[in-house]
Design a protein around this motif. Structure first.
Motif, PDB file in Angstrom:
ATOM      1  N   ARG A  79       0.881  -1.169   0.000  1.00  0.00           N
ATOM      2  CA  ARG A  79       0.000   0.000   0.000  1.00  0.00           C
ATOM      3  C   ARG A  79       0.914   1.212   0.000  1.00  0.00           C
ATOM      4  O   ARG A  79       1.840   1.294   0.795  1.00  0.00           O
ATOM      5  N   ASP A  80       0.680   2.132  -0.916  1.00  0.00           N
ATOM      6  CA  ASP A  80       1.579   3.257  -1.139  1.00  0.00           C
ATOM      7  C   ASP A  80       1.199   4.467  -0.295  1.00  0.00           C
ATOM      8  O   ASP A  80       0.254   5.169  -0.604  1.00  0.00           O
ATOM      9  N   ASP A  84      -4.282   2.447   4.663  1.00  0.00           N
ATOM     10  CA  ASP A  84      -5.613   2.467   4.068  1.00  0.00           C
ATOM     11  C   ASP A  84      -5.615   2.810   2.577  1.00  0.00           C
ATOM     12  O   ASP A  84      -6.671   2.958   1.973  1.00  0.00           O
ATOM     13  N   LYS A  85      -4.461   2.907   1.965  1.00  0.00           N
ATOM     14  CA  LYS A  85      -4.381   3.188   0.526  1.00  0.00           C
ATOM     15  C   LYS A  85      -4.673   1.912  -0.263  1.00  0.00           C
ATOM     16  O   LYS A  85      -4.567   0.804   0.261  1.00  0.00           O
TER      17      LYS A  85
END
Length: 182
Positions: A79-80, A84-85
């Motif tokens: 995840r970037d 929560d991305k």
């Protein structure tokens, strides 16, 4: 589908960097042997000197699957920028270097370029590893669990430093997992 120009440029620079960043340091010595079926599976990235694509990775995981032709299907999930991305995936193929006892691979994200991948340290139970490159530009400390004891982390960081890496760019990768997964 054509690869993004930024990805192509990053791969070219990574391969070119192999020749110029290592200075006078000797090549990374790989482990004596890697049992490929045992090495396959899920590895959590605990810390790294990241590539451009993983500078802000959270919950970074590398998963290896041995193919019938001897290549290794590699999927890097992360995840970037925050937990929560959206989940991102980078796929590549590993090609074991002949005569390396399975400890040196060429990893190809874009044809025809292959980046060096050296299993520089691997504990006996295959629960922790260090992947390095002769260029000393990138390295990955990985484990079969998303967290490791602080003493193990400190020992692994010390090993990376003895390989000739600068510690200023090491990034501890944030890992936070729910029972349902990523």
């Amino acid at each position: 589908m054509h690869p993004p120009k930024a990805l192509l440029l990053a791969c070219v620079l990574a391969v070119a960097g192999t020749a110029c960043h290592a200075g006078n340091l000797p090549p990374i010595k790989p482990v004596a042997h890697v049992d490929l079926p045992r090495f396959m599976g899920r590895w959590y990235v605990i810390a790294c000197i990241p590539t451009r694509f993983e500078k802000h990775a959270y919950n970074a995981v590398e998963t290896y699957t041995l193919q019938t032709d001897g290549t290794i299907d590699t999927r890097f999930h992360f995840r970037d920028g925050a937990f929560d991305k959206p989940l991102k995936t980078i796929r590549s193929t590993g090609f074991v270097t002949a005569g390396s006892s399975n400890a040196v691979w060429g990893v190809q994200v874009l044809w025809p370029l292959k980046a060096q991948y050296v299993v520089a340290w691997l504990n006996d139970d295959y629960s922790q590893t260090i992947v390095a490159r002769d260029a000393r530009d990138y390295t990955w400390i990985m484990a079969r669990t998303p967290t490791i004891p602080q003493a193990d982390y400190d020992a692994l960081i010390a090993r990376v430093q003895t390989l000739g890496y600068s510690m200023r760019d090491i990034r501890k990768v944030p890992q936070a997992w729910l029972e349902s997964g990523n």
